[in-house]
Design an enzyme around this catalytic site. Structure first.
Site, PDB file in Angstrom:
ATOM      1  N   GLY A  47       0.856  -1.203   0.000  1.00  0.00           N
ATOM      2  CA  GLY A  47       0.000   0.000   0.000  1.00  0.00           C
ATOM      3  C   GLY A  47       0.884   1.242   0.000  1.00  0.00           C
ATOM      4  N   ALA A  48       1.873   1.249  -0.936  1.00  0.00           N
ATOM      5  CA  ALA A  48       2.985   2.214  -0.859  1.00  0.00           C
ATOM      6  C   ALA A  48       2.804   3.479  -1.683  1.00  0.00           C
ATOM      7  CB  ALA A  48       4.274   1.521  -1.331  1.00  0.00           C
ATOM      8  N   ALA A 111      -2.680  -6.779  -4.159  1.00  0.00           N
ATOM      9  CA  ALA A 111      -1.897  -7.313  -3.029  1.00  0.00           C
ATOM     10  C   ALA A 111      -2.615  -8.463  -2.324  1.00  0.00           C
ATOM     11  CB  ALA A 111      -1.620  -6.197  -2.021  1.00  0.00           C
ATOM     12  N   ALA A 139      -5.623   0.167   2.073  1.00  0.00           N
ATOM     13  CA  ALA A 139      -6.999   0.607   2.315  1.00  0.00           C
ATOM     14  C   ALA A 139      -7.725   0.347   1.017  1.00  0.00           C
ATOM     15  CB  ALA A 139      -7.041   2.081   2.682  1.00  0.00           C
ATOM     16  N   TYR A 234     -17.249   4.825  12.862  1.00  0.00           N
ATOM     17  CA  TYR A 234     -15.880   4.351  12.695  1.00  0.00           C
ATOM     18  C   TYR A 234     -15.561   3.240  13.706  1.00  0.00           C
ATOM     19  CZ  TYR A 234     -11.260   3.935  10.958  1.00  0.00           C
ATOM     20  OH  TYR A 234     -10.148   3.383  10.365  1.00  0.00           O
ATOM     21  N   LYS A 243     -10.865  -3.245  12.210  1.00  0.00           N
ATOM     22  CA  LYS A 243      -9.640  -2.797  12.891  1.00  0.00           C
ATOM     23  C   LYS A 243      -9.384  -3.639  14.145  1.00  0.00           C
ATOM     24  CE  LYS A 243      -8.198   0.436  10.119  1.00  0.00           C
ATOM     25  NZ  LYS A 243      -7.045   0.129   9.254  1.00  0.00           N
ATOM     26  N   VAL A 273      -6.444  13.775   5.701  1.00  0.00           N
ATOM     27  CA  VAL A 273      -7.121  13.800   4.399  1.00  0.00           C
ATOM     28  C   VAL A 273      -6.379  12.830   3.482  1.00  0.00           C
ATOM     29  CG1 VAL A 273      -7.840  15.217   2.441  1.00  0.00           C
ATOM     30  CG2 VAL A 273      -7.617  16.257   4.709  1.00  0.00           C
TER      31      VAL A 273
END
Ligand code: NAD
Length: 390
Positions: A47-48, A111, A139, A234, A243, A273
């Site tokens: 996730g780079a 991935a 994400a 959340y 999570k 953001v």
């Protein structure tokens, strides 16, 4: 091609190569102004290409001199379509890293798949032999399970009851109430399958079985807690369940890695953001109030500042952890005085006073900045070649 932003809801369907390069260079320059730190030497970031993963890559490359291998899912330019911002970011990162003599290689693909894991392992064997840090910063809204072929979609919903609160239409500035119906059991399970820890565990097991994890390897994934205002959608919602699963996975991985003196970690990061957080109802309004308060108090941090603090002063500096064993770099966001002021503003904010009470304008410019727009020194009226190679 002349490239202008095309915003559709919470995404922008175009990206500017020179603007993305500017944004990446700004992060690199910021890291270079800090003292170098003694960190990892060979890093895999899953996730780079954007957000916290990109900042992790930059912080460890330019701060600790690490070789980096990045995995992401981005689209190169084709025909009249620009590439995605993450593609341009990665192209710019590669160029800057190579100019400074740092190894950088990236793998573009899903991935979650066995194929991309195998390709990554082959790249490590070829070039690095082993990695000493694995950052897991995915994400994604969906995941195809590599063994069962099942297609999972994540949702951002409360659990148990309908949740009503304020939200903002970032583009129009309209503040309204949003009511979000609770998730079904299936939606909770799907969200956990996408954003929970199963894939992180599959990565670590695959890397370990292939013998490409160095002795003393560390792995880290990112979570969020946030204030009570956002808890129903959340932390106590579907994403929070995912999570929780990710955090439990850290404990299992930590045990698994003990055999090679390695460890697994969770960092609780600040609200930021990013392309992913823009999609969460209620959160953009919270962020625009939070930024205002944190900037006034002089404790605001950007993605790169957060990731530099995490690696230079946290993970590689024996950081203290909370009762759950998590590193807390959300400490400034969660400060009592910060939260008290955000809540007071939250109660007052409406369409009429949004511009004065919040940093919505900064939110908008940071959002466009994610796609390479709005940077001084970039001439957006000039024809640019949208093709960039990694
Ligand atoms: P982001 O959208 O900026 O980055 C997501 C990355 O994942 C990109 O590099 C993208 O290419 C990659 N990706 C997505 N699907 C993929 C796939 N199938 N295969 C390969 N790569 C894929 O997201 P972000 O906000 O930086 O989030 C990263 C992590 O940080 C997440 O775990 C998130 O929950 C966590 N976090 C975010 C915030 C926040 O406010 N943004 C706060 C705390 C924690």
């Amino acid at each position: 091609m002349i490239i202008q932003p095309k915003v559709r809801g919470f995404i922008c369907t175009t990206a500017h190569p020179d603007g993305c390069a500017r944004a990446v260079q700004d992060q690199i320059d910021w890291v270079k102004r800090q003292a170098p730190f003694d960190g990892p030497k060979k890093v895999l970031v899953v996730g780079a290409s954007t957000g916290y993963g990109l900042a992790s890559r930059i912080a460890n490359c330019f701060g600790a001199g690490a070789a980096t291998l990045g995995v992401f899912f981005e689209r190169p330019a084709s025909g009249k379509r620009t590439a995605t911002a993450g593609w341009y970011n990665s192209a710019a990162f590669h160029e800057a890293a190579r100019n400074d003599g740092y190894y950088a290689r990236s793998i573009n693909g899903d991935a979650f798949s066995d194929e991309i894991k195998a390709e990554t392992i082959a790249a490590i064997c070829e070039d690095l032999q082993a990695v000493d840090l694995v950052v897991y910063s995915l994400a994604s809204p969906r995941r195809i399970h590599p063994r069962t072929g099942e297609n999972f979609s994540s949702v951002l919903k409360p659990i148990g009851g309908t949740y009503t609160n304020k939200t903002v239409n970032v583009q129009s500035g309209e503040v309204s109430d949003i009511a979000i119906d609770p998730a079904s059991e299936e939606e909770i399970a799907h969200t956990t399958a996408v954003m929970g820890g199963e894939d992180w565990q599959m990565w670590i097991e695959a890397l370990d079985e292939a013998g490409v994890l160095a002795d003393g390897v560390r792995t880290i994934a990112y979570t969020y807690i946030g204030p009570e205002i956002t808890h129903p959608v959340y932390r106590d919602g579907t994403i929070g369940q995912a999570k929780n699963h990710l955090e439990q996975t850290a404990k299992a991985l930590d045990e698994h890695l003990q055999a090679k003196s390695g460890s697994a970690h969770i960092s609780v990061n600040k609200a930021m953001v990013t392309q992913s957080s823009a999609a969460i109802p209620v959160v953009p309004l919270y962020i625009s109030l939070l930024y205002k308060v944190m900037k006034e108090k002089g404790c605001h941090e950007s993605c790169i500042e957060q990731m530099h603090r995490l690696f230079a002063f946290g993970l590689y500096a024996g950081a203290s952890t909370d009762a759950e064993g998590r590193i807390r770099i959300d400490d400034r966001e969660m400060r009592e005085d910060v939260q008290r002021e955000v809540v007071a503003l939250w109660e007052q904010v409406n369409t009429d006073n949004l511009e004065s009470l919040s940093d919505i304008e900064i939110y908008r410019s940071e959002f466009l900045g994610l796609f390479g727009f709005g940077f001084a020194g970039v001439d957006y009226s000039v024809d640019v070649d949208p093709e960039r190679g990694l």
